[in-house]
Design a protein around this motif. Sequence first.
Motif, PDB file in Angstrom:
ATOM      1  N   VAL A   1      15.593   1.809  -4.168  1.00  0.00           N
ATOM      2  CA  VAL A   1      14.446   2.621  -3.768  1.00  0.00           C
ATOM      3  C   VAL A   1      13.596   1.895  -2.745  1.00  0.00           C
ATOM      4  O   VAL A   1      13.999   0.889  -2.196  1.00  0.00           O
ATOM      5  CB  VAL A   1      13.540   2.973  -4.966  1.00  0.00           C
ATOM      6  CG1 VAL A   1      14.048   4.184  -5.672  1.00  0.00           C
ATOM      7  CG2 VAL A   1      13.380   1.790  -5.846  1.00  0.00           C
ATOM      8  N   GLY A   2      12.406   2.399  -2.584  1.00  0.00           N
ATOM      9  CA  GLY A   2      11.472   1.711  -1.722  1.00  0.00           C
ATOM     10  C   GLY A   2      11.863   1.848  -0.270  1.00  0.00           C
ATOM     11  O   GLY A   2      12.296   2.893   0.159  1.00  0.00           O
ATOM     12  N   LEU A   3      11.706   0.762   0.440  1.00  0.00           N
ATOM     13  CA  LEU A   3      11.910   0.841   1.877  1.00  0.00           C
ATOM     14  C   LEU A   3      13.368   1.102   2.229  1.00  0.00           C
ATOM     15  O   LEU A   3      13.671   1.663   3.256  1.00  0.00           O
ATOM     16  CB  LEU A   3      11.452  -0.464   2.533  1.00  0.00           C
ATOM     17  CG  LEU A   3       9.958  -0.727   2.431  1.00  0.00           C
ATOM     18  CD1 LEU A   3       9.635  -2.066   3.055  1.00  0.00           C
ATOM     19  CD2 LEU A   3       9.168   0.361   3.123  1.00  0.00           C
TER      20      LEU A   3
ATOM     21  N   GLY B   1       0.843  -1.200   0.000  1.00  0.00           N
ATOM     22  CA  GLY B   1       0.000   0.000   0.000  1.00  0.00           C
ATOM     23  C   GLY B   1       0.876   1.247   0.000  1.00  0.00           C
ATOM     24  O   GLY B   1       0.631   2.203  -0.741  1.00  0.00           O
ATOM     25  N   HIS B   2       1.925   1.212   0.829  1.00  0.00           N
ATOM     26  CA  HIS B   2       2.852   2.346   0.932  1.00  0.00           C
ATOM     27  C   HIS B   2       3.565   2.574  -0.403  1.00  0.00           C
ATOM     28  O   HIS B   2       3.653   3.710  -0.889  1.00  0.00           O
ATOM     29  CB  HIS B   2       3.863   2.071   2.052  1.00  0.00           C
ATOM     30  CG  HIS B   2       4.971   3.071   2.152  1.00  0.00           C
ATOM     31  ND1 HIS B   2       4.937   4.139   3.024  1.00  0.00           N
ATOM     32  CD2 HIS B   2       6.143   3.173   1.474  1.00  0.00           C
ATOM     33  CE1 HIS B   2       6.041   4.857   2.874  1.00  0.00           C
ATOM     34  NE2 HIS B   2       6.802   4.286   1.940  1.00  0.00           N
ATOM     35  N   GLU B   3       4.083   1.498  -0.999  1.00  0.00           N
ATOM     36  CA  GLU B   3       4.847   1.654  -2.242  1.00  0.00           C
ATOM     37  C   GLU B   3       3.976   2.130  -3.401  1.00  0.00           C
ATOM     38  O   GLU B   3       4.374   3.002  -4.169  1.00  0.00           O
ATOM     39  CB  GLU B   3       5.557   0.342  -2.605  1.00  0.00           C
ATOM     40  CG  GLU B   3       6.694  -0.040  -1.659  1.00  0.00           C
ATOM     41  CD  GLU B   3       7.700   1.088  -1.437  1.00  0.00           C
ATOM     42  OE1 GLU B   3       7.987   1.841  -2.376  1.00  0.00           O
ATOM     43  OE2 GLU B   3       8.181   1.228  -0.297  1.00  0.00           O
ATOM     44  N   ILE B   4       2.779   1.553  -3.517  1.00  0.00           N
ATOM     45  CA  ILE B   4       1.926   1.966  -4.637  1.00  0.00           C
ATOM     46  C   ILE B   4       1.421   3.394  -4.399  1.00  0.00           C
ATOM     47  O   ILE B   4       1.125   4.119  -5.356  1.00  0.00           O
ATOM     48  CB  ILE B   4       0.778   0.949  -4.900  1.00  0.00           C
ATOM     49  CG1 ILE B   4       0.344   1.014  -6.362  1.00  0.00           C
ATOM     50  CG2 ILE B   4      -0.407   1.153  -3.984  1.00  0.00           C
ATOM     51  CD1 ILE B   4       1.401   0.657  -7.372  1.00  0.00           C
ATOM     52  N   ALA B   5       1.378   3.802  -3.131  1.00  0.00           N
ATOM     53  CA  ALA B   5       0.976   5.181  -2.830  1.00  0.00           C
ATOM     54  C   ALA B   5       1.984   6.182  -3.397  1.00  0.00           C
ATOM     55  O   ALA B   5       1.612   7.251  -3.871  1.00  0.00           O
ATOM     56  CB  ALA B   5       0.826   5.376  -1.324  1.00  0.00           C
ATOM     57  N   HIS B   6       3.279   5.828  -3.379  1.00  0.00           N
ATOM     58  CA  HIS B   6       4.292   6.703  -3.986  1.00  0.00           C
ATOM     59  C   HIS B   6       3.973   6.894  -5.475  1.00  0.00           C
ATOM     60  O   HIS B   6       4.121   7.980  -6.023  1.00  0.00           O
ATOM     61  CB  HIS B   6       5.687   6.077  -3.881  1.00  0.00           C
ATOM     62  CG  HIS B   6       6.356   6.264  -2.546  1.00  0.00           C
ATOM     63  ND1 HIS B   6       6.546   7.493  -1.960  1.00  0.00           N
ATOM     64  CD2 HIS B   6       6.913   5.360  -1.692  1.00  0.00           C
ATOM     65  CE1 HIS B   6       7.180   7.339  -0.806  1.00  0.00           C
ATOM     66  NE2 HIS B   6       7.414   6.055  -0.614  1.00  0.00           N
ATOM     67  N   VAL B   7       3.548   5.804  -6.116  1.00  0.00           N
ATOM     68  CA  VAL B   7       3.243   5.863  -7.549  1.00  0.00           C
ATOM     69  C   VAL B   7       1.947   6.657  -7.770  1.00  0.00           C
ATOM     70  O   VAL B   7       1.890   7.546  -8.621  1.00  0.00           O
ATOM     71  CB  VAL B   7       3.111   4.432  -8.130  1.00  0.00           C
ATOM     72  CG1 VAL B   7       2.633   4.486  -9.577  1.00  0.00           C
ATOM     73  CG2 VAL B   7       4.449   3.699  -8.023  1.00  0.00           C
TER      74      VAL B   7
ATOM     75  N   PRO C   1      14.540   5.618   1.263  1.00  0.00           N
ATOM     76  CA  PRO C   1      13.234   6.282   1.197  1.00  0.00           C
ATOM     77  C   PRO C   1      13.279   7.624   0.469  1.00  0.00           C
ATOM     78  O   PRO C   1      14.342   8.184   0.259  1.00  0.00           O
ATOM     79  CB  PRO C   1      12.883   6.503   2.667  1.00  0.00           C
ATOM     80  CG  PRO C   1      13.968   5.952   3.472  1.00  0.00           C
ATOM     81  CD  PRO C   1      15.121   5.629   2.588  1.00  0.00           C
ATOM     82  N   TYR C   2      12.109   8.061   0.125  1.00  0.00           N
ATOM     83  CA  TYR C   2      11.932   9.380  -0.465  1.00  0.00           C
ATOM     84  C   TYR C   2      12.116  10.415   0.643  1.00  0.00           C
ATOM     85  O   TYR C   2      12.501  10.089   1.762  1.00  0.00           O
ATOM     86  CB  TYR C   2      10.505   9.492  -1.016  1.00  0.00           C
ATOM     87  CG  TYR C   2      10.237   8.726  -2.280  1.00  0.00           C
ATOM     88  CD1 TYR C   2      10.000   9.400  -3.469  1.00  0.00           C
ATOM     89  CD2 TYR C   2      10.178   7.350  -2.286  1.00  0.00           C
ATOM     90  CE1 TYR C   2       9.720   8.726  -4.635  1.00  0.00           C
ATOM     91  CE2 TYR C   2       9.896   6.654  -3.460  1.00  0.00           C
ATOM     92  CZ  TYR C   2       9.666   7.355  -4.622  1.00  0.00           C
ATOM     93  OH  TYR C   2       9.384   6.683  -5.769  1.00  0.00           O
ATOM     94  N   SER C   3      11.782  11.655   0.338  1.00  0.00           N
ATOM     95  CA  SER C   3      11.871  12.702   1.354  1.00  0.00           C
ATOM     96  C   SER C   3      10.853  12.433   2.464  1.00  0.00           C
ATOM     97  O   SER C   3       9.938  11.633   2.311  1.00  0.00           O
ATOM     98  CB  SER C   3      11.561  14.047   0.716  1.00  0.00           C
ATOM     99  OG  SER C   3      10.190  14.073   0.372  1.00  0.00           O
TER     100      SER C   3
ATOM    101  N   HIS D   1       7.253  12.963   1.327  1.00  0.00           N
ATOM    102  CA  HIS D   1       6.743  11.875   0.499  1.00  0.00           C
ATOM    103  C   HIS D   1       6.524  10.606   1.314  1.00  0.00           C
ATOM    104  O   HIS D   1       5.567   9.870   1.084  1.00  0.00           O
ATOM    105  CB  HIS D   1       7.708  11.592  -0.658  1.00  0.00           C
ATOM    106  CG  HIS D   1       7.653  12.632  -1.740  1.00  0.00           C
ATOM    107  ND1 HIS D   1       8.524  12.669  -2.793  1.00  0.00           N
ATOM    108  CD2 HIS D   1       6.803  13.670  -1.916  1.00  0.00           C
ATOM    109  CE1 HIS D   1       8.223  13.694  -3.587  1.00  0.00           C
ATOM    110  NE2 HIS D   1       7.188  14.318  -3.075  1.00  0.00           N
ATOM    111  N   GLU D   2       7.415  10.355   2.256  1.00  0.00           N
ATOM    112  CA  GLU D   2       7.260   9.161   3.088  1.00  0.00           C
ATOM    113  C   GLU D   2       5.974   9.217   3.913  1.00  0.00           C
ATOM    114  O   GLU D   2       5.217   8.250   3.941  1.00  0.00           O
ATOM    115  CB  GLU D   2       8.469   9.004   4.025  1.00  0.00           C
ATOM    116  CG  GLU D   2       9.679   8.396   3.361  1.00  0.00           C
ATOM    117  CD  GLU D   2       9.362   7.107   2.626  1.00  0.00           C
ATOM    118  OE1 GLU D   2       8.838   6.177   3.242  1.00  0.00           O
ATOM    119  OE2 GLU D   2       9.603   7.043   1.414  1.00  0.00           O
ATOM    120  N   SER D   3       5.735  10.353   4.577  1.00  0.00           N
ATOM    121  CA  SER D   3       4.523  10.357   5.405  1.00  0.00           C
ATOM    122  C   SER D   3       3.270  10.407   4.544  1.00  0.00           C
ATOM    123  O   SER D   3       2.243   9.841   4.933  1.00  0.00           O
ATOM    124  CB  SER D   3       4.516  11.443   6.481  1.00  0.00           C
ATOM    125  OG  SER D   3       5.210  12.545   6.073  1.00  0.00           O
TER     126      SER D   3
HETATM  127 ZN   LIG Z   1       8.497   5.087   0.930  1.00  0.00          ZN
END
Ligand SMILES: [Zn+2]
Length: 269
Positions: free
Chosen positions: A191-193, A138-144, A196-198, A201-203
């Motif tokens: 990438v991914g876990l 859910g977290h990863e697809i949320a970035h997309v 992480p992104y900024s 973006h992470e929250s």
């Molecule tokens: Zn992330």
Amino acid sequence: MKRTLKSKLFVLCGLLLLLSGCTEVAITGRKQFNLVPDSTMNSMGFQSYSEFLTKSKLSKDFSKTRMVKRVGSRIQKAVEQYCAQNNLSDSLRGYQWEVNLIEDDSLNAWAMPGGKMVVYTGLLKVTQSEAGLATVMGHEIAHVFAKHGAERMTQGLIVEMGGVALSKAIANRPDKTKNIFMKSYGAGTQVGLLLPYSRVHESEADHLGLIFMAMAGYNPNEAVNFWQRMSVAKQGSQTIEILSTHPADSTRIRNIQNLIPKAMQYYRQ
Ligand SMILES: [Zn+2]
């Protein structure tokens, strides 16, 4: 005089550019600046994903692979359902959803534009349950979904190519453009876990991911348990240095706990 007019025109163009590139992230309402169209991000995502797969070892564990694909497909349906209900289905146009389980001990998972995801076998020790896995996916697809990659790539284009029009950048400097994409994605593997992104973006991905996992029928409370296990697991892993840029685990877990009541409104058992 001429110069003033020129600079005025320059500012005007800049403003128009800003306006055309400004969008809003669904659910969180955050404004973002994004100049890279989905079609470009998706095709770069598809290419990088297939290059990654040719260099990687797929897991031979059929039951674990089946589980990863099952959870991925439920998350996919939740995202599609959310978009259909909110008039956002256009944002998923051209998607080619795919999930693979990679034989690798890293505690990692990631998603690329266009709906391409991987989970590493090492992470399954921490996810433990399907709900734990749904937290990660859910977290990863949320970035997309929130187009974080395009946002990072926009920043990269501005910094490295002085904001040259993207079409021009791709036509004249395809290698450079691809490079910026790969940097935005840490070249796929990091990438991914793991990288992480900024913090923003992470929250945001935590927030959206919680809603998607709930819609997919996974109890959002399990996200808290997953991040607690992840926090312990990371301490024994070599990736600790990379993860030091990560928002403090306690802050992240507290933020997630605060969002549980909202996520529960989407939870379907
Ligand atoms: Zn992330």
